[in-house]
Scaffold this motif. Structure first.
Motif, PDB file in Angstrom:
ATOM      1  N   ALA B  92       0.872  -1.188   0.000  1.00 29.63           N
ATOM      2  CA  ALA B  92       0.000   0.000   0.000  1.00 29.63           C
ATOM      3  C   ALA B  92       0.903   1.230   0.000  1.00 29.63           C
ATOM      4  O   ALA B  92       1.870   1.292   0.762  1.00 29.63           O
ATOM      5  CB  ALA B  92      -0.886   0.003   1.237  1.00 29.63           C
ATOM      6  N   TRP B  95      -2.554   5.361   3.118  1.00 23.23           N
ATOM      7  CA  TRP B  95      -3.749   4.834   3.768  1.00 23.23           C
ATOM      8  C   TRP B  95      -4.395   5.907   4.628  1.00 23.23           C
ATOM      9  O   TRP B  95      -3.719   6.847   5.071  1.00 23.23           O
ATOM     10  CB  TRP B  95      -3.440   3.596   4.611  1.00 23.23           C
ATOM     11  N   TYR B 104     -10.686   1.402   6.907  1.00 21.24           N
ATOM     12  CA  TYR B 104      -9.288   1.716   6.602  1.00 21.24           C
ATOM     13  C   TYR B 104      -9.114   1.581   5.091  1.00 21.24           C
ATOM     14  O   TYR B 104      -9.334   0.501   4.533  1.00 21.24           O
ATOM     15  CB  TYR B 104      -8.352   0.763   7.354  1.00 21.24           C
ATOM     16  N   PHE B 106      -6.907   1.926   1.584  1.00 21.72           N
ATOM     17  CA  PHE B 106      -5.514   1.814   1.130  1.00 21.72           C
ATOM     18  C   PHE B 106      -5.417   2.054  -0.370  1.00 21.72           C
ATOM     19  O   PHE B 106      -6.198   1.487  -1.142  1.00 21.72           O
ATOM     20  CB  PHE B 106      -4.965   0.418   1.436  1.00 21.72           C
TER      21      PHE B 106
END
Lengths: 307, 537
Positions: B92, B95, B104, B106
């Motif tokens: 990732a 984020w 969350y 990413f």
């Protein structure tokens, strides 16, 4: 002869049945519960324990449990490993070839080394070779295999670096474990071969053969060696048991896969189905080998008959 | 009596020598055992003698932290934790966390392909989360790491959202751990529960073969060109192959290193770690495994450790430094806090129990205990405790030294030693007062596992303190880092004040390697990383 073989096979079945009863009962006496072992972190829930106990049939009386297990064995189902979560027969199938390789190497070394040393010691009876080889044989027999293994590792792997310490199932990795397993038995075989040859060499038919003018080689090959080999065959049968049990320590010292190491881990983790199956397997191999030896005996010595 | 002429023995000996010789020579030649050739040279093979046991090599399934060190070089994770504990990009690139702490999001790196050619994208992340969450997978550590975050949504080809049912802030640190490594969705679909024999990731080494109880073979992934930016290095590995010899026997691992068969050994026995550290041919590296270190939790429901006074007295009776010296040759630093240094909320200023038997005596006397024939007793009952040790580790040695010290202090002490599964069962079924173990994680939320009712490890400790539960639950859900630190700091102080556990030492994985090996590092969390390894000629 056929009747003799049938009788022996029948007694073999009785023997294996007795061994399986004994192993089953001994394992039941060991403290610990296979259900909690199987459940691991889920064993704190009594409902889970009760459910699995029922599923595995462990809530049944001991004779019923034994009958079910024996029925499975007869049908070729050796049970299910609590520890590895797979059928025991496939576990044994994965590990047995490595153990057979190791036991085979040990047997080869013990036979070749033991027979050669025994023959030479007998031929040169009373010589310094005889005295030294028999003393060394006794010493090697007395040496614990794990200690011998460590010595061999230090010399041939660490110092000279001709063999690996750990070699999996490669042939190169088989040498040191094979020697560790076989050298102890070289001593036993050598001492047995020597005494057998000396005994036969002193018998009257050998004296008669020499009196007839046969050459020493002819005397040895035709009249001594052939008669001396039969008792050695007995030792061979007995050594199979020592080889199989010896693999337990050797596989641990050399970190080799095999049923010996599997047996140790299964005992420590209370994986009863695997322990039962391996003990039964070792007992079966041992008794079948000795049966084979007994059947070969009359072929080598016509004085011995099936009766 | 000599019955044949001298040539006979010569023939017999020749035959023996020939047979053994041919066996030996064929063995040497069979696959060309040349330890030196195998060990040296850039582009060669790094052989690691590995001491741990493997339950399942698949990081999504295993329950053992040590296993993921074996596969960490094959896989990559969404985030990369530096050895200093900082979260940085890996698969990732950036984020964000929603205000609720439940989502969350990413942005994923482009141009990454798995070793089987499958492209890495948001759909791959979704497939991995689904695989871990599937009941049939029987995931252990990875499922625990996901916590309440049970689903993922592909927002675009390279944007993915991980969704949690309740706020679960530790997910970010957990996503840097190899348990949550990204596996090829093609391989997942094809092999499922048999995946441990067909591991496919995006990391610098490609899986070749796993032979249980024997070895794991990996080779350089030639296309690898997406290393974590924090490493400041990219491209394929210098070494061509990475081999793990699975060697549980301590002595055999040492012999492998000394013979040159292995370039590096893991879990070096402490006595050898000190000895080889003074030898110029070898180099030591202590890899700190993030977590609660090695520590001793009490069963606080079982007599007599259900008494805070007894627990505090025991803590004062134990001389950790002396135990370290006698049992572990001073190979590990002593630990005095529930969390190890480097973890968020680590605090060195918490209540401590330095070795002080007179303080222990005073506490027991003040709580109605008195010594009779050298043993502390109360209401006719002796101060008698059971220690539960896990075999095949340093733990029995540690507990034997502790047993000796506590007996000197006037306690009756029994040690029970078990293998892993029975040991767990004894701990979970109130069969002991005190055990010793390690717990690895890289987020302070791990404290909740042992100290909050309903968690599995709480069945070992039986801790049920509402104030502690609240602090730990708050720490897990707040997205404000400063508040998390405060919550966990207070929680640790409660743990120490009530002596719910005795922190013992830093959990290091002791590595010893040939001095020709360089570039061995580790990622935050304590997994050995061989990406930058070079082997000098």
């Amino acid at each position: 002869m056929a009747l003799y073989i049938l009788k022996r096979l029948a007694s073999l079945v009785v023997l294996l049945f007795g061994i399986s009863v004994l192993v089953f009962l001994i394992l039941k006496l060991i403290p610990g519960n296979p259900v909690t072992a199987l459940l691991g972190t889920s064993a704190t829930d009594p409902a889970n324990v009760a459910r699995l106990t029922k599923e595995l049939g462990l809530d049944q009386p001991l004779p019923v449990q034994f009958g079910r297990w024996l029925g499975g064995v007869v049908r070729g189902n050796l049970g299910y490993s609590y520890l590895d979560q797979q059928p025991v027969d496939s576990l044994i199938g994965e590990n047995l070839p490595s153990t057979l390789e190791l036991a085979g190497a040990g047997l080869l070394i013990s036979l070749v080394g033991g027979i050669a040393i025994g023959v030479v010691a007998a031929i040169r009876r009373g010589s310094s070779f005889d005295a030294v080889s028999m003393a060394v044989s006794m010493g090697v027999v007395a040496l614990p295999s794990f200690f011998l293994g460590i010595i061999l590792i230090l010399i041939f792997a660490v110092d000279i670096r001709v063999f690996p310490v750990v070699g999996g199932t490669n042939l190169q990795g088989l040498v040191l474990p094979g020697l560790t397993l076989g050298l102890g038995l070289v001593g036993v075989t050598a001492r047995f071969v020597r005494s057998s040859i000396v005994e036969v060499a002193n018998s009257l038919h050998v004296v008669a053969a020499r009196a007839k003018g046969l050459t020493p080689r002819q005397v040895f090959v035709k009249h001594v060696a052939r008669n001396a080999v039969a008792p050695v065959l007995t030792i061979l049968g007995l050594q199979v048991g020592a080889l199989l049990s010896g693999t337990v320590l050797v596989e641990v010292v050399f970190s080799r896969p095999g049923i010996g190491r599997l047996l140790v881990n299964s005992i420590l983790d209370k994986d009863y189905p695997t322990v039962q199956a391996i003990v039964l397997l070792i007992a079966a191999v041992y008794t079948l080998t000795n049966l084979a030896v007994d059947l070969l005996y009359p072929l080598l010595d016509p004085r011995v008959t099936g009766s | 009596m000599r019955i044949v002429q001298r040539r006979g023995p010569c023939l017999a000996l020749s035959l023996t020598v020939a047979l053994i010789g041919s066996f030996v020579l064929s063995a040497c030649g069979a696959s060309g055992y040349h330890p030196a050739a195998r060990a040296v040279g850039t582009g060669g093979t790094l052989t690691v003698a590995w001491g741990g046991s493997i339950d399942n090599l698949d990081p999504a399934i295993t329950g053992a932290q040590s296993i993921v060190s074996l596969s960490v070089n094959i896989f990559q994770t969404l985030l990369w934790e530096t050895p200093a504990g900082k979260l940085t990009p890996d698969l990732a690139t950036s984020w964000t966390t929603s205000n609720s702490g439940k989502t969350y999001t990413f942005k994923l790196r482009k141009g990454v392909t798995f070793q089987d050619g499958t492209p890495f994208n948001a759909a791959a992340v979704v497939a991995n989360i689904q695989f871990i969450e599937a009941k049939s997978t029987e995931s252990v550590a990875a499922l625990g790491d996901l916590g309440t975050c049970s689903s993922a949504t592909a927002l675009s080809t390279y944007t993915v959202a991980i969704n949690c049912t309740t706020a679960y802030v530790p997910i970010l640190y957990h996503l840097s751990q190899p348990e949550l490594a990204m596996q090829s969705p093609t391989a997942i679909r094809k092999y499922r529960s048999n995946l441990q024999f067909h591991l496919v990731g995006t990391g610098p080494f490609e899986f070749v073969k796993y032979t249980p109880n024997s070895s794991i073979v990996e080779k350089r992934y030639a296309k690898f060109n997406w290393a974590p930016p924090a490493l400041h290095h990219n491209g394929p590995t210098k070494i061509a192959n990475l081999v793990f010899d699975l060697v549980p026997n301590d002595g055999s691992r040492i012999s492998e290193l000394e013979s040159g068969q292995a370039n590096l050994i893991e879990s070096t026995p402490t006595a050898f770690y000190n000895k080889l550290g003074h030898n110029r041919s070898y180099r030591n590296l202590a890899v700190p495994i993030s977590g609660m270190g090695i520590y001793m939790p009490f069963d606080v429901a079982k007599f007599p450790t259900n008494s805070t006074a007894v627990r505090q007295a025991i803590a004062y009776f134990i001389n950790k430094q002396a135990v370290e010296k006698t049992a572990l040759q001073d190979a590990y630093p002593v630990l005095n806090t529930p969390l190890e240094p480097g973890i968020l909320a680590y605090d060195s200023k918490l209540t401590k129990y330095n070795f002080d038997p007179s303080k222990g005596d005073s506490i027991l006397s003040a709580n109605g205990w008195h010594k009779s024939a050298g043993i502390w007793t109360k209401n006719g009952r002796p101060l008698s405790i059971v220690l539960n040790a896990l075999s095949g580790s340093n733990y029995p040695l540690i507990l034997q030294a502790v047993q000796s010290q506590l007996r000197t202090a006037g306690l009756e002490v029994t040690i029970v030693t078990e293998t892993a599964i029975p040991w767990e069962n004894v701990n979970a079924t109130s069969g002991e007062n005190l055990t010793v173990l390690e717990f690895a994680s890289n987020d302070p939320a791990m404290l909740l596992e042992f100290d909050v009712p309903g968690q599995y490890f709480d069945s070992w400790t039986k801790i049920n303190i509402p104030a502690l539960t609240k602090l730990l639950e708050d720490g897990q859900s707040t997205t404000v880092t400063a508040q998390r630190v405060t919550d966990y700091d207070q929680a640790q102080e409660l743990i120490m004040k009530d002596a719910l556990e005795i922190p013992f030492d830093i959990n290091d994985d002791l590595l010893t390697m040939s001095s020709k090996v360089s570039g061995v590092t580790y990622e935050g969390g304590g997994n050995d990383f061989f990406y930058e390894v070079k082997i000098a000629k």
